[in-house]
Design a protein around this motif. Structure first.
Motif, PDB file in Angstrom:
ATOM      1  N   TYR A   1     -37.049  16.518  19.518  1.00 50.83           N
ATOM      2  CA  TYR A   1     -36.333  16.144  18.294  1.00 50.83           C
ATOM      3  C   TYR A   1     -37.004  14.944  17.643  1.00 50.83           C
ATOM      4  O   TYR A   1     -37.684  14.178  18.292  1.00 50.83           O
TER       5      TYR A   1
ATOM      6  N   TRP B   1     -37.501  10.596  21.904  1.00 54.54           N
ATOM      7  CA  TRP B   1     -38.222  11.676  22.581  1.00 54.54           C
ATOM      8  C   TRP B   1     -39.660  11.263  22.888  1.00 54.54           C
ATOM      9  O   TRP B   1     -40.192  11.557  23.964  1.00 54.54           O
TER      10      TRP B   1
ATOM     11  N   SER C   1     -29.990  15.659  22.750  1.00 49.99           N
ATOM     12  CA  SER C   1     -30.736  14.614  22.055  1.00 49.99           C
ATOM     13  C   SER C   1     -29.970  13.302  22.113  1.00 49.99           C
ATOM     14  O   SER C   1     -28.776  13.274  22.410  1.00 49.99           O
TER      15      SER C   1
END
Lengths: 147, 147, 147, 147, 147, 147, 147, 147, 147, 147
Positions: free
Chosen positions: C147, B34, B119
């Motif tokens: 995340y 991320w 994710s």
């Protein structure tokens, strides 16, 4: 006759017989991901696997031979897919492509993650906020050769 | 000034300082996937995260504000990427796209795997035949609403 | 046989029978927007809805099964539509796209307005200067996951 | 100097000043949708509106004149947008385009929904399953002239 | 069956019967420009006009119904036409497009010249240096709505 | 330096000086359509005309020379224009292109309407239902040579 | 039936009969360049020429009529031809296009070399280093009209 | 610095000095077609030719070296040129491409007309109906090798 | 009938008869590379070679004639191939294209490596780390002609 | 700063210093093919190789670091290259692509010839009919994994 004709016959038969990919894969004896890709004209079956597929879908002998010929691959029309599910994957490549590139190079150096020596596993993950699709992609790292 | 200017400054600074994405992610306190996406201009940082990034790369106050503005996303130029590593992912969508679509629909029905509630985790798997790149993609399933 | 064949049969039958989408939707028991999209090959009917559609258009059993298979979506050919009515919508995305992006992000932060958990309502508004088409689009906001 | 230069200056100033489109719209005295489109280079301001915008963003006299010149419109690069939020709107046109065409023609006959005599209203709808974005599009119906 | 099938049947019949668009237009009772566009699948006929066209070209009842359905418009394949006559018009838009935009905005302000509330008249002008094609295009000006 | 630099300088000067194309054309002594096309980099001025334009926009001697060099023509970027006003013209070619082709060939035989030996006249027509834009296009007919 | 059907029939007949374009042209009584272009669907024959072609290829009366209808021109698919011979011509336009433009403008001023009032002659030139293809293109110069 | 920079400098200097390609070619001592192509960045000069060009346009030593480096060729942007003069040549390839292919193959068999072992000659032909541009293209025929 | 029909017939017969390209080439008496290209519609056979091919695949006399007609070449659809094997070659041109250009020009000067006077040889190289594909490409160097 | 800046600096320095790729490769101590690709921004140098390149071209420390960062690969702009030398390679893929695919699959089965574990060797072959360019491509065969 070509491989596309066989693919279309398989898809039509699958709908009219109400078969599931999971059942088909169990008859062929390989993973559902690989068998589905093969039935959709992307992989090459060996003689035994082709016979199993032919039995399920009532293929002729010539159609069964086509399952054993290496196909011209590529299952999408146009460079940007219009189907929303497939587009989300394309979007992942668009949004995260440079991230994936950076992180694989940081870990492994210059090279690629193979899409040939490659497998994929798709699973449902139960989740109280809505179930999730989990996909594991596994590809051999191939370093660039210098010479 | 725009977000691309900040992204280019971060990439240039990363090379000249010799930082790793993994180290940067630990300073920011989020996953390396991320944080890398954010530094490459695809995600929006909050004030605290932006401050951490700014500290590492010596960003000005105005540049730090841009990290908190939602960016225009898309990290690749052209619909078909020319870089071999990124192309292999595009090839996966091209070759396996219809397979992925069939198997998710078989399991979940009509809908998509979200690329937003999503994710990604990239790991090295040691393997005597050559190490492998393992990538886990996890996305919430969203059913089509009928009304 | 594929879903497009069924779509073409429905459209041809609709013209020769002189049916209206509004009447068809009332038979199916869902909104006219969703039923039209389904008849045009964009949505998946359940068994009961498919039976209602099949009754109206005299579909065979196999065609009725295809209505229950998730279709490959996308109802337009080419990235830029040539039809003037559809182009006006494309033009709205072109001219107002960045505006919509700014205002949704200002109100909700980073994320998207879902096109899956989504409904649409098209109404006529009488107006002495010429009647207006009013369209209400409603989509769930999905925040980007960090995340 | 051209309109794009003014647009970029406005966007840069907006980030560094931390202004909101809603506040800007209230100073200009028009809807937030129209004012945002104007600040992003898609609409033409009159002298008074331009002066209000110029005051907020400290524009020069020449820049203020450019706000009153009809711009070359189109806020997206490339026919298929890469940004996920804007793409969802493009996807709506792709998936529902033929549905919208059918239903407007069924109600109004041959013609179009104007994208010029047009307004848009974006609102948040609170919802326990996650808030929704509601967008109302209103366009005058223009029948094709026969002669 | 679809509108294109009817268009092709009309064109084939026109060649084998040796009819002229001017004669066809007189039977339908509208301008030759509008009737030709209708016969080529771009306009919608009413019942009476469709009956006249059907009489000339020996259309079936179902084909006659298709003439009364709003078509998907766009008579050219590909974004850049290859036919030299049509390309010259495309070239006019390419070379003079910005000129037309400037002069209409100078006279009318921000808005468009409608292509819907629109008519066209094509005439021969005798000229000793070679006859000329004169085309008059007339479209209602529609100002952009601010709100 | 190239012609585009001169075009941009003219457009910038026109906005800051508040000149109108109609006034500019009167100084140059040609039609407003042709002078606007020339100032936008599509036509070649002679020495006298170039001097008049240079006087209005305070061009240097070198810039004035560029006005007399035949330019690389084409005033739009991309095959499909995004600007709504220019798109309406593109739409006319798309919707009416085959009609125009049929009617010119019916009247003149095989050949084209020249876009070189060509003139254009744009006028306002007052109309109680909203003023109209009337455009007259006049081009010499050129028959295909057989040999 | 359309012109393409006639073109395909002519090409198929030419192969099975073993005719040469040169022989066909002599029967029609025009140059081999123009007759070949006509048989390939790019030019319009008059009644007498069409009758000669029809006689050679055993065309029906309706097919003969199609030879006299102005065709939609353009004999290549896609903007960049894949055939090596045709590509070499495309390459000439790519490499020498700006040269041709400069030299024609230097000699003639602003305008074009007509592709309508145009002829072409293809000849073999014997040469000890390998024979050469000599092509003479002759087109009328058309100056841009100013008004 | 690259070859394009040198090309732009040459073009700018040519306009400000008022030189003609014909004069430049005489100084270089080669044909005007080849010299113009070289000055426009499509051909490679030898040292002597480069020195002649450098003398005319006051090039630096480094710029003169670039004239002797093989350039990346291709003088047009985009696959379909927008300039009317260059487009007419593109149109010739589109309309006559299949004709040229047929006639060269009929005369020479399978192979191509070289665009490398190639020369071009552009001449004015006086003509009472308007002067003509005559272009002779001469290319060596290269047969396909079988092995 | 056209060459593509013959190509498809050959491919279908090859699968149902289980022939190998190597065997086919030995019957024709040329290299397997050239014979395969010919059977796939890219090369022109002479009468004797065509007869050998016709004997193997049971072609009609008309089909045999098509093998002797120069085909419209190009064996891939779309500019970027989707098949992974063919794409790797496209990738070689993308990644190494500028390298190949530099090294050939360094050795030979301005010109090209012919793709017409060209041969190709594909061989397996045994290798303990996995066998390798070795491909030798040999093309005549053609220098650019100056004149 | 990015890798392209370093590539441009290297190319500019190579021209002004008059270096050859062959000499550069000998200094770096690798093949001329791989070193050229690296200098053109397609390969990643290690510290020692980068230092050698930096010494030759007088690169700064930061530029030298960039040579050791994995680049975004792809050395051509646009899917179809305009340069004649590079295009000939593209043409080889277009004309022989399906042949290469057939022959590799016949020898090795389903899989690809790697473009990563890959080397290339370019040599001149003297020939009385004109020298030839011989290129040997060697890539590891990778079979598709089934699972």
């Amino acid at each position: 006759m070509n491989r596309n004709d066989v693919t279309e016959k398989i898809i039509t038969a699958k709908v009219s017989k109400g078969l599931k990919w999971d059942e088909i894969a169990r008859v062929v004896g390989m993973s559902k991901e690989w068998v589905t890709a093969g039935c959709l004209g992307q992989m090459t079956f060996n003689a035994e696997q082709a016979a199993a597929v032919a039995g399920l879908f009532e293929l002729t002998e010539e159609e069964t031979k086509w399952l054993q010929v290496v196909p011209y691959k590529g299952s999408l029309s146009g460079p940007v897919p219009t189907d929303p599910l497939i587009y989300r994957w394309y979007e992942v490549v668009s949004v995260y492509g440079s991230t994936i590139k950076e992180l694989i190079h940081e870990e492994f150096g210059d090279g690629i993650m193979s899409a040939i020596d490659f497998s994929m596993d798709i699973q449902r993950e139960s989740n109280p906020n809505g179930d999730r699709v989990n996909v594991v992609l596994s590809g051999k790292f191939l370093p660039y050769k210098s010479y």
